[in-house]
Structures are given as structure tokens and as C-alpha cells.
Scaffold this active site. Sequence first.
Site, PDB file in Angstrom:
ATOM      1  N   THR A 195       0.828  -1.203   0.000  1.00  0.00           N
ATOM      2  CA  THR A 195       0.000   0.000   0.000  1.00  0.00           C
ATOM      3  C   THR A 195       0.864   1.256   0.000  1.00  0.00           C
ATOM      4  OG1 THR A 195      -1.774   1.216   1.132  1.00  0.00           O
ATOM      5  CG2 THR A 195      -0.231   0.037   2.520  1.00  0.00           C
ATOM      6  N   ARG A 196       0.264   2.367  -0.492  1.00  0.00           N
ATOM      7  CA  ARG A 196       0.927   3.671  -0.423  1.00  0.00           C
ATOM      8  C   ARG A 196       0.009   4.696   0.236  1.00  0.00           C
ATOM      9  NH1 ARG A 196      -1.796   5.295  -5.387  1.00  0.00           N
ATOM     10  NH2 ARG A 196      -1.696   7.430  -4.666  1.00  0.00           N
ATOM     11  N   HIS A 200      -7.519   1.852   6.356  1.00  0.00           N
ATOM     12  CA  HIS A 200      -8.735   2.014   7.154  1.00  0.00           C
ATOM     13  C   HIS A 200      -9.391   0.651   7.343  1.00  0.00           C
ATOM     14  CE1 HIS A 200      -7.945   6.198   6.677  1.00  0.00           C
ATOM     15  NE2 HIS A 200      -7.965   6.095   5.362  1.00  0.00           N
ATOM     16  N   HIS A 203      -9.478  -1.841   4.447  1.00  0.00           N
ATOM     17  CA  HIS A 203      -8.214  -2.540   4.186  1.00  0.00           C
ATOM     18  C   HIS A 203      -8.001  -3.669   5.196  1.00  0.00           C
ATOM     19  CE1 HIS A 203      -7.660   1.628   2.709  1.00  0.00           C
ATOM     20  NE2 HIS A 203      -7.193   0.990   1.646  1.00  0.00           N
ATOM     21  N   GLY A 288      -5.020  -5.798  -5.672  1.00  0.00           N
ATOM     22  CA  GLY A 288      -6.343  -5.172  -5.578  1.00  0.00           C
ATOM     23  C   GLY A 288      -6.777  -4.584  -6.904  1.00  0.00           C
ATOM     24  N   ARG A 289      -7.820  -3.790  -6.811  1.00  0.00           N
ATOM     25  CA  ARG A 289      -8.345  -3.105  -7.975  1.00  0.00           C
ATOM     26  C   ARG A 289      -7.386  -1.968  -8.322  1.00  0.00           C
ATOM     27  NH1 ARG A 289     -11.406   0.965  -9.110  1.00  0.00           N
ATOM     28  NH2 ARG A 289     -12.927   0.717 -10.781  1.00  0.00           N
ATOM     29  N   HIS A 291      -4.237  -1.793  -9.129  1.00  0.00           N
ATOM     30  CA  HIS A 291      -2.989  -1.886  -8.378  1.00  0.00           C
ATOM     31  C   HIS A 291      -1.912  -0.978  -8.992  1.00  0.00           C
ATOM     32  CE1 HIS A 291      -0.434  -4.383  -5.605  1.00  0.00           C
ATOM     33  NE2 HIS A 291       0.481  -3.727  -6.292  1.00  0.00           N
ATOM     34  N   ALA A 292      -1.298  -0.141  -8.154  1.00  0.00           N
ATOM     35  CA  ALA A 292      -0.227   0.779  -8.576  1.00  0.00           C
ATOM     36  C   ALA A 292      -0.639   1.637  -9.776  1.00  0.00           C
ATOM     37  CB  ALA A 292       1.064   0.030  -8.881  1.00  0.00           C
ATOM     38  N   MET A 330     -13.449  -3.536  -1.156  1.00  0.00           N
ATOM     39  CA  MET A 330     -14.369  -3.845  -0.060  1.00  0.00           C
ATOM     40  C   MET A 330     -15.236  -2.612   0.175  1.00  0.00           C
ATOM     41  SD  MET A 330     -13.677  -6.924   1.045  1.00  0.00           S
ATOM     42  CE  MET A 330     -14.367  -6.999   2.681  1.00  0.00           C
ATOM     43  N   ILE A 474       7.582  46.978   2.117  1.00  0.00           N
ATOM     44  CA  ILE A 474       7.081  47.685   0.927  1.00  0.00           C
ATOM     45  C   ILE A 474       6.857  46.663  -0.193  1.00  0.00           C
ATOM     46  CG2 ILE A 474       7.596  49.404  -0.836  1.00  0.00           C
ATOM     47  CD1 ILE A 474       9.226  50.938   1.223  1.00  0.00           C
ATOM     48  N   ALA A 475       7.837  45.772  -0.393  1.00  0.00           N
ATOM     49  CA  ALA A 475       7.777  44.743  -1.441  1.00  0.00           C
ATOM     50  C   ALA A 475       7.331  45.322  -2.780  1.00  0.00           C
ATOM     51  CB  ALA A 475       6.869  43.596  -1.014  1.00  0.00           C
ATOM     52  N   LYS A 512       8.554  60.130   8.716  1.00  0.00           N
ATOM     53  CA  LYS A 512       9.989  59.989   8.988  1.00  0.00           C
ATOM     54  C   LYS A 512      10.812  61.034   8.226  1.00  0.00           C
ATOM     55  CE  LYS A 512       9.357  54.987   9.291  1.00  0.00           C
ATOM     56  NZ  LYS A 512       9.596  53.776   8.501  1.00  0.00           N
TER      57      LYS A 512
HETATM   58  S1  PPS Z   1      11.606  46.633   0.578  1.00  0.00           S
HETATM   59  O1  PPS Z   1      11.675  47.381  -0.694  1.00  0.00           O
HETATM   60  O2  PPS Z   1      10.359  45.879   0.671  1.00  0.00           O
HETATM   61  O3  PPS Z   1      12.766  45.757   0.749  1.00  0.00           O
HETATM   62  O4  PPS Z   1      11.574  47.731   1.717  1.00  0.00           O
HETATM   63  P1  PPS Z   1      11.388  47.475   3.306  1.00  0.00           P
HETATM   64  O5  PPS Z   1      12.247  46.385   3.795  1.00  0.00           O
HETATM   65  O6  PPS Z   1       9.936  47.354   3.595  1.00  0.00           O
HETATM   66  O7  PPS Z   1      11.981  48.775   3.948  1.00  0.00           O
HETATM   67  C1  PPS Z   1      11.338  49.924   3.773  1.00  0.00           C
HETATM   68  C2  PPS Z   1      11.709  50.918   4.905  1.00  0.00           C
HETATM   69  O8  PPS Z   1      13.036  51.375   4.709  1.00  0.00           O
HETATM   70  C3  PPS Z   1      13.067  52.809   4.707  1.00  0.00           C
HETATM   71  N1  PPS Z   1      13.784  53.175   3.475  1.00  0.00           N
HETATM   72  C4  PPS Z   1      13.347  53.107   2.193  1.00  0.00           C
HETATM   73  N2  PPS Z   1      12.161  52.711   1.632  1.00  0.00           N
HETATM   74  C5  PPS Z   1      12.030  52.748   0.302  1.00  0.00           C
HETATM   75  N3  PPS Z   1      13.029  53.120  -0.539  1.00  0.00           N
HETATM   76  C6  PPS Z   1      14.219  53.509  -0.052  1.00  0.00           C
HETATM   77  N4  PPS Z   1      15.215  53.868  -0.902  1.00  0.00           N
HETATM   78  C7  PPS Z   1      14.423  53.488   1.357  1.00  0.00           C
HETATM   79  N5  PPS Z   1      15.473  53.785   2.162  1.00  0.00           N
HETATM   80  C8  PPS Z   1      15.072  53.594   3.430  1.00  0.00           C
HETATM   81  C9  PPS Z   1      11.657  53.295   4.824  1.00  0.00           C
HETATM   82  O9  PPS Z   1      11.553  53.885   6.088  1.00  0.00           O
HETATM   83  C10 PPS Z   1      10.777  52.077   4.788  1.00  0.00           C
HETATM   84  O10 PPS Z   1       9.921  51.940   5.915  1.00  0.00           O
HETATM   85  P2  PPS Z   1       8.339  52.125   5.851  1.00  0.00           P
HETATM   86  O11 PPS Z   1       7.848  51.563   7.151  1.00  0.00           O
HETATM   87  O12 PPS Z   1       7.778  51.378   4.689  1.00  0.00           O
HETATM   88  O13 PPS Z   1       8.127  53.587   5.766  1.00  0.00           O
END
Ligand code: PPS
Length: 567
Positions: A195-196, A200, A203, A288-289, A291-292, A330, A474-475, A512
Site C-alpha cells: 500500500t501507499r 482504514h 483494508h 487489488g483493484r 494496483h499501482a 471492499m 514595501i515589497a 519619517k
Molecule cells: S523593501 O523594498 O520591501 O525591501 O523595503 P522594506 O524592507 O519594507 O523597507 C522599507 C523601509 O526602509 C526605509 N527606506 C526606504 N524605503 C524605500 N526606498 C528607499 N530607498 C528606502 N530607504 C530607506 C523606509 O523607512 C521604509 O519603511 P516604511 O515603514 O515602509 O516607511
Amino acid sequence: ALVAPHGGVLRELYLPPEEAEALKRRSASLPQWTLNQRQLCDLELLLNGGFSPLQGFLGRADYDGVVAHMRLADGTLWPIPITLDVDEAFAASLAEGAEISLNDTQGTPLAVLTVEDIYFPDHLAEARQVFGTTDRTHPGVAELLDRTGSVYLGGKLKGIQAPSHYDFSTLRLGPRQLREWFAEQGWHRIVAFQTRNPMHRAHRELTLRAAEKVGAKLLIQPSVGRTKPGDVDHYTRVRCYRALIEHYPKQHATLSLLPLAMRMGGPREALWHAIIRKNHGASHFIVGRDHAGPGKDSQGKPFYDPYAAQELLARHQDELGIGIVPFPAMVYAANRDTYLPQTEVEPHDEVRDISGTELRRRLHQGEAIPEWFTFPEVVKILRERHPARAQQGFALFFTGLSGSGKSTVAQAVLARLLETGSRPVTVLDGDEVRRHLSKGLGFSREDRNANITRIGYVASEVVRHGGIAICAPIAPYAEARTEARQLVQSHGRFVEIHVSTPLEVCESRDRKGLYAAARAGKIKGFTGIDDPYETPAAPELRLDTSAISVADAAEHVVAWLREQGLV
Ligand code: PPS
């Protein structure tokens, strides 16, 4: 006496300890080959005699015979090619007669192969003849056509040491050990069950009836090497088997694990399974039915007729030298509160069944699984492994401009989750992550992507362990977000939340002072000013904190999670 191995003698390929030690030392100077998972499984069964009468990986003549008509060059029945595939560059470095060291992924030498044959197989023809198809929906075909080296090396093996297993080591009996154990117990007639899947009640009924039918003891021998992609992992399965075996009559059944790399080759594979069980000392084998069988092809048609395996084995019954016990599925008849073979169902019977898919659905939704279907201990093990949605981990991935309110909303969601439940939560906030996990990274495209990959990796581990990960970087780049999604999704849900607050609002907030600095040219490559933010195309949620309050945004996220059954 126990049944004779295939070909008459058990071919164990391990050298005596002293010679093995000497060969191990010498192997360091030979060309080195690292075995992949399939090759490692095959090697283990070659070395311990599970693949008797083979004495190594197939050379050209044996290979051709096996592929074309299931026979080695000397006429012995053998249905599946056992080959050592390598890449052309490695093969080009070898001469016939060369020796190579076959190693596990840790670099431990397990055996030395004397290369008697170097040949180019026709993978398409092999797929067509062995699997009866070239459809890549078939996992064996996909592996052969897409993940198998273009050169095969044939030759005899000298075994140095067995591949090491640290899991369930007491349950891994090779042919010799199993035969010795049977002899000690005075067992002669033994029916083996392959079996793989988790087992239950159906079986249990099937195996007990089969054993009774041929007057034999029972060997439950599940394949734990490599099975069909998507199967329940073998750790969970073995825990289920151990719980189940307690429900057999005493002195009637035993459990042993087979390190077999399955090919899902249907009838041919069933024949192979029977030969392997014969080598392990079983006198009978349950087929069985379907098989593999690998299920359905890309047109939705089954790859093999469900009874083709039984028919093929019946045709070779005499030559095989192991008794074939064909068995229908079964089913449970609720009116009789009993299991019976599908073939014995009467028109008035109320037949019940729970398919694998239905079982997964019930586990997923946390729904009841009836006792007629399986044992409570088995359900408990499966539930631990497949927690209901509401207990599964997930990641909330907030993305958006600096100052968009990602962190603030994330904090509010965190508070709401902690207020209502005791789930473990890990917060991976942008700024915070850059102080430890991503310390030293800057804001180049490469560094930002590395930052997101790290966040994705940590989140995926949190999710894997059933926790909640809240990420708020931020990504700015779609590719990195996709990568983070893929990392997490192998373990649970990935919820992308685009915090879409417009740039003007973020800039006017400028808590900031970074936007001002960026406008003044004091910070280069600032997201939204002189570096792009690629807007997510299809996030699970979108929130604009210039239009709603933080509390409302958090409520929106929590409500969505509830709706999805995640909390
Ligand atoms: S990323 O792009 O997703 O890797 O950025 P992250 O790690 O979220 O970092 C973003 C925070 O770093 C500060 N910071 C900057 N942000 C954008 N561009 C530049 N060049 C940069 N330099 C510094 C900034 O305070 C970001 O924080 P948040 O909380 O987003 O304001």
C-alpha cells in the site's frame, strides 16, 4: 520452508565487512556519483536482495529484453527496468570497465559499480512499452521523459554499506531479516499486502479475508521509498499502520516497511511488486483493484483497466512462484453493518464509501469521520497531520508605499487576532526586519528582492508550523512577491493585502521625513519617487487608509479571514 527467491537464490550484494572497509577506502579515489532518491531506493533493494536475481543496474541486453517483453536476457521474468541514469558529461568521463563510487547525498559511499555498459536509451520507447503511454500526467512517464539522464550505466555492484534510515529503523526488515523472522515465528504461508495510502477498516477487512482465504499469515508491507506525488507522507502513514495493526488478531499480522521507489506502472508494476514480495519470503500477494495505478490521463481516461494487473499476474502465476490473491474493493453495507467485497453486494444493500478526496475534504473542514470508516486512533493521527482550515497556518502579506499605513494596520490586525484567540503570531514588519533578519541589505533591486525572499522563507516556516505570519514590507517588485507567495503556499494560505493609499497622501504624512529627503535628492532610489512600485494585479484584499480608519481596515481583514474559515 519459505518460498524460494526469484531466480532461486537471494542475491545479496554486500561485501564481507573487511572487504567492504577496504573498498570504502579505495572508493574515495574513484569517480563519484551522488544518487537521487529513486536511484538510492533502487540501490537499497538491489543490495539487500529485494530485487533478486539482479546483481546490478541493467546493461543494454537486459534492458532491451525487459522493456520489450518483460524478460532479462537469460529469459527470467522482470517487468521494470532498473537503470542508473547519468548525464552525458559524467558518462563521457568513463571508460567501460571503470569503477564508480555510488554515494548518498551526504557523500557516504554505499556501493561501487563496475561499468560494463554505457548506453543511450530511447526514453519515449521505454515510456510507451513500460507504461503504455507517453502522457506526462503519468508520474512515471514525467520522471522518465523530463527528469532522467540521457545515458544509462549498466554493471555489477559491490555493496559497501546500507543507506542509513533514522526513521522507523526497527520496522525496516530486508529480505534476509524478514525471512529469518518468519522462520523464528514458524510462519510459512504469508500473504503480503502492498500500500501507499493510510489504511482504514476496509483494508483491514480485505487483508484479513485474503489471509483467511489462503490460510496464511499477513505481511503488511507498505512502500515508503517514494510513492505518488501528493500522497500522505510516510511518517504519518506509518503512524497510522502502527495504530491499525493493533486491531488485527494477535500473532496474525506483521508490519514491515519497503524502501521502494514506485513508478505507478500499473500491471507491470504489480508484477514487480509480487516478485519483490516473493524475495522477502511471502508465499502470496494481494492484488487489488487498479494496483499501482496512477489515476487518469490528460483526457480523463484511466491509464490502466482496473483489473489489468490481476489478469497479467494470473497469466504469469506459474512462472512467478508466488500465489496471487486477487481482491475486489471492499465496501461497507450500512444495513448489515459489515464490510463485503463489491462483488457480493445485493441490490437492497445500502453501500457507503468515503473516497480519498472526500476524506481530505472532511479533514480540511474539520468534519466528522464515521467509525465504520476508520479507527479513532487513525483519525487522530490524520487530523494532527491535516488540521482543519481554522487551525492551519497562513500569512498576511501587507505591501504598499512607505507611509501607506501597512505597519499600523498590521498592528491593529495583530491586536484583533490576539484578542480573540491564542494562535501563535509572528510579525515581520519592514523596518523591524531590516534591523536583524535583513541587516546589511540596502535598497537595490537585488537587495530588496533578497529581503522579501527572506521574509517569505521565515513566513513559510511559521505557516508550516501552524502559525500566523504578518508581514509588512514595501515589497515593490511583483517577482519577489510571487516568490514569497510560492514559498508560503506549499504550507498554507498566502493573503496579499495591497495597502493602496495614494502617493500624495503617503508623502503628505511623511512621518519619517524620508519623502522630503528623497525629493531633495538626499536619498536615492526611494520607492514612489525615483524607484518603482509595481501595483499588485490580483491581491486578496486592497485597503486605502486615506479612505477608511485603521480600525475599520483591521476589521475588514479579520472579517475576510473569518469568511474564508481561516480564523
Ligand atoms: S523593501 O523594498 O520591501 O525591501 O523595503 P522594506 O524592507 O519594507 O523597507 C522599507 C523601509 O526602509 C526605509 N527606506 C526606504 N524605503 C524605500 N526606498 C528607499 N530607498 C528606502 N530607504 C530607506 C523606509 O523607512 C521604509 O519603511 P516604511 O515603514 O515602509 O516607511
